[in-house]
Design a protein around this motif. Sequence first.
Motif, short mmCIF file in Angstrom:
data_model
loop_
_atom_site.label_atom_id
_atom_site.label_comp_id
_atom_site.label_asym_id
_atom_site.label_seq_id
_atom_site.Cartn_x
_atom_site.Cartn_y
_atom_site.Cartn_z
N ARG A 1 48.61 -14.05 10.24
CA ARG A 1 48.39 -13.29 11.21
C ARG A 1 47.59 -11.87 11.17
O ARG A 1 46.33 -11.54 12.34
CB ARG A 1 49.98 -12.75 11.24
CG ARG A 1 49.79 -11.54 12.64
CD ARG A 1 49.49 -12.46 14.09
NE ARG A 1 50.19 -13.48 14.42
CZ ARG A 1 50.08 -13.68 15.67
NH1 ARG A 1 49.34 -13.21 16.30
NH2 ARG A 1 50.46 -14.78 16.09
N TYR B 1 44.48 -13.66 11.57
CA TYR B 1 43.67 -13.83 13.42
C TYR B 1 43.29 -12.57 14.07
O TYR B 1 42.30 -12.30 14.51
CB TYR B 1 44.96 -14.00 13.92
CG TYR B 1 44.99 -14.35 15.12
CD1 TYR B 1 44.13 -15.75 15.75
CD2 TYR B 1 45.37 -13.64 16.26
CE1 TYR B 1 44.26 -15.70 16.93
CE2 TYR B 1 45.57 -13.73 17.30
CZ TYR B 1 44.83 -15.07 18.67
OH TYR B 1 44.24 -14.75 19.21
N ASP B 2 44.16 -11.44 13.61
CA ASP B 2 44.24 -10.07 14.07
C ASP B 2 42.52 -9.57 13.85
O ASP B 2 42.08 -8.91 14.61
CB ASP B 2 45.03 -9.39 13.57
CG ASP B 2 46.99 -9.62 14.47
OD1 ASP B 2 46.47 -10.69 15.60
OD2 ASP B 2 48.08 -8.94 14.44
N SER C 1 40.36 -11.08 12.93
CA SER C 1 39.07 -12.32 13.12
C SER C 1 38.61 -11.49 14.93
O SER C 1 37.87 -11.68 15.44
CB SER C 1 39.27 -13.45 13.06
OG SER C 1 40.00 -13.66 11.70
N SER C 2 39.95 -11.65 14.98
CA SER C 2 39.73 -10.50 17.01
C SER C 2 38.99 -9.99 16.96
O SER C 2 39.10 -9.56 18.26
CB SER C 2 41.34 -11.18 17.46
OG SER C 2 41.89 -12.92 17.49
#
Length: 359
Positions: free
Chosen positions: A172, A175-176, A178-179
């Motif tokens: 997570r 992902y955060d 990368s976003s």
Amino acid sequence: MRKKIHIFSELQKHLFSILLCTFYMTAAAGISSACSHIFSRLSLNCILVFVLFIMLASCRAADWHYGILCSIFAVLWLNNRFQYISADCPADVLFALAILSFLSLRTFRLARQAAASKKLLAEAETEKMRANLLRAISHDLRSPLTGIIGNSLTYLEHQDSLTNDEKETLVRNIYDASSWLVNMVENLLTVTHIRNHNLTISTREESVEEVVAEALQRIEKRHPDCITHVSVPDDFVMIPMDAFLIEQVTVNLLENALLHSGTDAPIDFIVENYPDYVSFTVRDYGKGIPKHKLEHLFEDSDYTAPLADVQSGMGIGLVICKTIITAHHGTITGHNHSDGAEFIFTLPKRKEGQHESQN
């Protein structure tokens, strides 16, 4: 083609200088005649009037020759009108002409120096904006990249001993981060839409309501749980803009309010229609902006979350917002209100008879 355009531009400047000098010398002659009529003789005022208009012409003329021509006209006109210079003594004419020519040349040089200083200041301001942008980029990219590398390394080295919840937390976090990097890339790509060193952009009439709707859809995709209270004018409003860039400004400000206000309270997004411009307000009800940061919001990346927080990056967003709004000849401000912070940017409407930008 460029050579022809340059020649045409130079001709325009010289034509303007000729018309300007003609106007100034005509005005000087008229005022001097009025002064001589009032005082029934040549007075100091008559000479000073010509000196004043010669200096004005020299300030705005395209070349120093125009000031010399105005000086020659002044000496000849005053001598013909008042016969204050003896025809038997040409030295008087030359001396008067030398004084007026010196004043015109000095005025022309000072005007050019002032224009050059103004240009240097503008270039320095542009360079300062670029430096702030680069500093913000280097600051804001470091945290998420460090987070991605650290979490990935932890997962690879300890995946056998990690629980499912710990693995999910690491993924997570990756992902955060990368976003956030995707958002950063969008911001950087936005800057490439602003071409040339003078922040020139192409604009066309766009519907304010449609641009706002697109920005809100992007925010809802990134933050499904966010609540935004939107107020737009009932009238159909069209203003000149680059829709993509203004959408990016709106997304940046809304996302900043979501990530940095320190509260889950709904955000107000208000669009107001005025005779000469349209204003856009993003208002949150959180902790507000630290007082010592208010004067430098659009200059650097100081107003960000801690370095360890991968969601930092408010600085880069605000620098880009400032760049975009400046390119649109609008304004952007940020300040606190009684219950939080708000950012307001304005975009001017197209004036009557103004054509769309084709840059």
